[in-house]
Design a protein around this motif. Sequence first.
Motif, short mmCIF file in Angstrom:
data_model
loop_
_atom_site.label_atom_id
_atom_site.label_comp_id
_atom_site.label_asym_id
_atom_site.label_seq_id
_atom_site.Cartn_x
_atom_site.Cartn_y
_atom_site.Cartn_z
N PRO A 74 0.81 -1.17 0.16
CA PRO A 74 0.00 0.09 0.04
C PRO A 74 0.72 1.25 0.05
N ALA A 75 0.62 2.21 -0.58
CA ALA A 75 1.08 3.45 -0.75
C ALA A 75 0.43 4.68 -1.25
N PHE A 76 0.85 6.03 -1.17
CA PHE A 76 0.45 7.07 -1.47
C PHE A 76 0.60 7.07 -2.98
N PRO A 77 -0.39 7.62 -3.73
CA PRO A 77 -0.09 8.03 -5.16
C PRO A 77 1.21 8.74 -5.33
N THR A 126 8.98 14.38 -1.31
CA THR A 126 8.12 15.52 -0.74
C THR A 126 6.60 15.22 -0.54
N PRO A 127 6.41 15.09 0.39
CA PRO A 127 4.87 14.63 0.80
C PRO A 127 3.96 15.91 0.51
N VAL A 128 2.94 15.77 -0.17
CA VAL A 128 1.99 16.90 -0.31
C VAL A 128 0.83 16.75 0.18
N LEU A 129 0.32 17.55 1.02
CA LEU A 129 -1.08 17.34 1.62
C LEU A 129 -2.20 18.15 0.85
N ALA A 176 2.58 0.25 11.75
CA ALA A 176 1.64 -0.32 10.65
C ALA A 176 0.32 -0.28 11.00
N PHE A 177 -0.45 -0.46 9.99
CA PHE A 177 -2.02 -0.50 10.06
C PHE A 177 -2.64 -1.55 9.41
N THR A 188 5.32 4.13 3.79
CA THR A 188 4.24 4.90 3.81
C THR A 188 3.31 4.95 5.15
N ALA A 189 3.71 3.82 6.05
CA ALA A 189 2.96 3.74 7.23
C ALA A 189 3.62 4.69 8.51
N GLY A 190 5.09 4.99 8.02
CA GLY A 190 5.69 6.04 8.79
C GLY A 190 5.36 7.33 8.70
N ILE A 191 5.21 7.66 7.51
CA ILE A 191 4.74 9.01 7.10
C ILE A 191 3.20 9.36 7.39
N LEU A 192 2.39 8.22 7.51
CA LEU A 192 1.08 8.31 7.55
C LEU A 192 0.70 8.56 9.29
#
Length: 214
Positions: A74-77, A126-129, A176-177, A188-192
């Motif tokens: 699982p990942a962010f686009p 770069t994470p973009v919100l 993790a989730f 992804t889990a770390g950033i989330l």
Amino acid sequence: MIDARELPGWWHPLADKARVADGEPWSRLVPPVGEGRGSAVLILFGEGAYPGIEGPDVLICQRASGMNNHAGQPAFPGGATEPSDADMIATALREASEEVGLDPASVVPVATLPEVWLSVSSFRVTPVLGWWREPHRVHAAEPAEVASVTRVPVSELVDPANRVRAKHPSGYVGPAFEVRDMLVWGFTAGILSAVLDLAGWSRPWGPGRLVPLS
């Protein structure tokens, strides 16, 4: 960027703190000077995806199993920047459009978070919100990269029953989730997890059950 006063109430804590984000994991994941390729991911929050579930949700895609890096995760686009991209926000929106059919006009960029290092693929990320002001149907538009797309309610992500720790064969252990038939782990889990903490949405969950990764 949008004026924070135009955002829904639940956005305000995250929008305010995102502009001054520091500490973990940003300090631990600072990219090496002069190394790696620029990239961006879109952390897209909307609401109203599921009847009876209030509050925000976040868009997560499952990577295709045939990818060289992060296969099946699982990942962010998101992905690498291109010369035609005006900035990292443009990169994140373009990649999301290509991968899941997202209409960039339906998204309002809210903030960018500090650049972080993804060592596995040598990306400076770069994470973009983004606020999904006008949600619409999305799908796996690029099957070679994306297997499926899911909107995950934040209420499920912060539920202590769904929070675990993932242990990689290398010995790495991280947050993790377990949500919507997915195990969200790794980068992804770390950033989330950091974003949920930043917004003040996280709930106490203890050390969490340890889930070995194969």
